[in-house]
Design a protein around this motif. Sequence first.
Motif, PDB file in Angstrom:
ATOM      1  N   ARG A  46      78.491  -1.379 -36.942  1.00  8.23           N
ATOM      2  CA  ARG A  46      78.415  -0.478 -35.793  1.00  8.23           C
ATOM      3  C   ARG A  46      79.427   0.661 -35.915  1.00  8.23           C
ATOM      4  O   ARG A  46      80.352   0.589 -36.691  1.00  8.23           O
ATOM      5  N   ARG A  47      79.241   1.694 -35.113  1.00  4.17           N
ATOM      6  CA  ARG A  47      80.160   2.818 -34.917  1.00  4.17           C
ATOM      7  C   ARG A  47      80.384   3.626 -36.200  1.00  4.17           C
ATOM      8  O   ARG A  47      81.499   4.019 -36.521  1.00  4.17           O
ATOM      9  N   LEU A  48      79.308   3.887 -36.907  1.00  2.00           N
ATOM     10  CA  LEU A  48      79.377   4.687 -38.131  1.00  2.00           C
ATOM     11  C   LEU A  48      79.912   6.090 -37.843  1.00  2.00           C
ATOM     12  O   LEU A  48      80.762   6.605 -38.578  1.00  2.00           O
ATOM     13  N   ARG A  49      79.432   6.701 -36.801  1.00  2.54           N
ATOM     14  CA  ARG A  49      79.839   8.076 -36.484  1.00  2.54           C
ATOM     15  C   ARG A  49      81.343   8.162 -36.234  1.00  2.54           C
ATOM     16  O   ARG A  49      82.021   9.057 -36.755  1.00  2.54           O
ATOM     17  N   ASP A  50      81.889   7.234 -35.457  1.00  3.36           N
ATOM     18  CA  ASP A  50      83.330   7.219 -35.190  1.00  3.36           C
ATOM     19  C   ASP A  50      84.123   6.965 -36.465  1.00  3.36           C
ATOM     20  O   ASP A  50      85.196   7.534 -36.671  1.00  3.36           O
ATOM     21  N   CYS A  51      83.588   6.127 -37.319  1.00  2.00           N
ATOM     22  CA  CYS A  51      84.220   5.821 -38.600  1.00  2.00           C
ATOM     23  C   CYS A  51      84.330   7.082 -39.452  1.00  2.00           C
ATOM     24  O   CYS A  51      85.395   7.392 -40.008  1.00  2.00           O
ATOM     25  N   VAL A  52      83.229   7.797 -39.568  1.00  2.00           N
ATOM     26  CA  VAL A  52      83.194   9.015 -40.383  1.00  2.00           C
ATOM     27  C   VAL A  52      84.176  10.044 -39.838  1.00  2.00           C
ATOM     28  O   VAL A  52      84.936  10.664 -40.600  1.00  2.00           O
ATOM     29  N   LYS A  53      84.189  10.227 -38.540  1.00  8.51           N
ATOM     30  CA  LYS A  53      85.097  11.208 -37.945  1.00  8.51           C
ATOM     31  C   LYS A  53      86.554  10.824 -38.213  1.00  8.51           C
ATOM     32  O   LYS A  53      87.400  11.678 -38.489  1.00  8.51           O
ATOM     33  N   HIS A  54      86.848   9.542 -38.164  1.00 10.86           N
ATOM     34  CA  HIS A  54      88.212   9.078 -38.450  1.00 10.86           C
ATOM     35  C   HIS A  54      88.583   9.352 -39.901  1.00 10.86           C
ATOM     36  O   HIS A  54      89.661   9.874 -40.193  1.00 10.86           O
ATOM     37  N   LEU A  55      87.703   8.990 -40.811  1.00 13.27           N
ATOM     38  CA  LEU A  55      87.981   9.192 -42.233  1.00 13.27           C
ATOM     39  C   LEU A  55      88.124  10.674 -42.588  1.00 13.27           C
ATOM     40  O   LEU A  55      88.918  11.045 -43.451  1.00 13.27           O
ATOM     41  N   ARG A  56      87.374  11.523 -41.928  1.00 12.93           N
ATOM     42  CA  ARG A  56      87.434  12.967 -42.192  1.00 12.93           C
ATOM     43  C   ARG A  56      88.515  13.654 -41.360  1.00 12.93           C
ATOM     44  O   ARG A  56      88.830  14.816 -41.593  1.00 12.93           O
ATOM     45  N   GLY A  57      89.058  12.940 -40.373  1.00 15.97           N
ATOM     46  CA  GLY A  57      90.040  13.560 -39.493  1.00 15.97           C
ATOM     47  C   GLY A  57      89.409  14.653 -38.649  1.00 15.97           C
ATOM     48  O   GLY A  57      90.050  15.652 -38.321  1.00 15.97           O
ATOM     49  N   ALA A  58      88.152  14.484 -38.306  1.00 14.06           N
ATOM     50  CA  ALA A  58      87.385  15.505 -37.586  1.00 14.06           C
ATOM     51  C   ALA A  58      87.216  15.133 -36.116  1.00 14.06           C
ATOM     52  O   ALA A  58      87.097  13.962 -35.772  1.00 14.06           O
ATOM     53  N   ARG A  59      87.193  16.152 -35.290  1.00 11.95           N
ATOM     54  CA  ARG A  59      86.886  15.942 -33.870  1.00 11.95           C
ATOM     55  C   ARG A  59      85.423  16.226 -33.599  1.00 11.95           C
ATOM     56  O   ARG A  59      84.836  15.675 -32.687  1.00 11.95           O
ATOM     57  N   ARG A  60      84.859  17.137 -34.398  1.00 14.78           N
ATOM     58  CA  ARG A  60      83.448  17.502 -34.258  1.00 14.78           C
ATOM     59  C   ARG A  60      82.700  17.110 -35.515  1.00 14.78           C
ATOM     60  O   ARG A  60      83.264  17.026 -36.592  1.00 14.78           O
TER      61      ARG A  60
END
Length: 184
Positions: free
Chosen positions: A136-150
Amino acid sequence: MILLRHDCLVFKSPGGEAFPYSAEEVTLEIIGDAIDLLDEQTIKQASEAVLHYFKTELGKTSVTIGEFSMALEHALRSLGLHVQGCGTKIPPRLIESDLAGLAAKTNDGLELIFFSQLRVALQEFLLQRPDIVRFRRLRDCVKHLRGARRWTRDCQSLNDQIVEYLRSCFNTERQTSACALVVT
């Protein structure tokens, strides 16, 4: 000759007697006590699938309870439910993991560490022989790894890499073809 309603079949008993019933009524009887574990829409879809199978695909208007039970079991399986013998429902064994939590455990979001930990987690899950492995929570994972807010193209690229990596590892590591992988 009996003119059947569109939702009915004639059910033959072992003694040779025949009774017209709606497919949904027979489905409710076969499922029995497990009825409380299923939602109304699932029951309706399963009974409609079995009715369609016998009436449309096989051209039958009469079946035995055994034939109907076996077809119902198959229909419930196709809807993602594991059943055993005449509709006794066994819930699928689900193991799930939070991808965002896994990403947060990596030092400074390093992807190499994340991918390594992801493979280890998948291997550990598959040792338990589940029916479904869900991340679960792939999108949040990706944003964390990229350090992205958008969400960016770079995020989408990493998203696709993670999904492809999970598929590849899953296909290599799984020990049974009955197991499913879900990434949300």
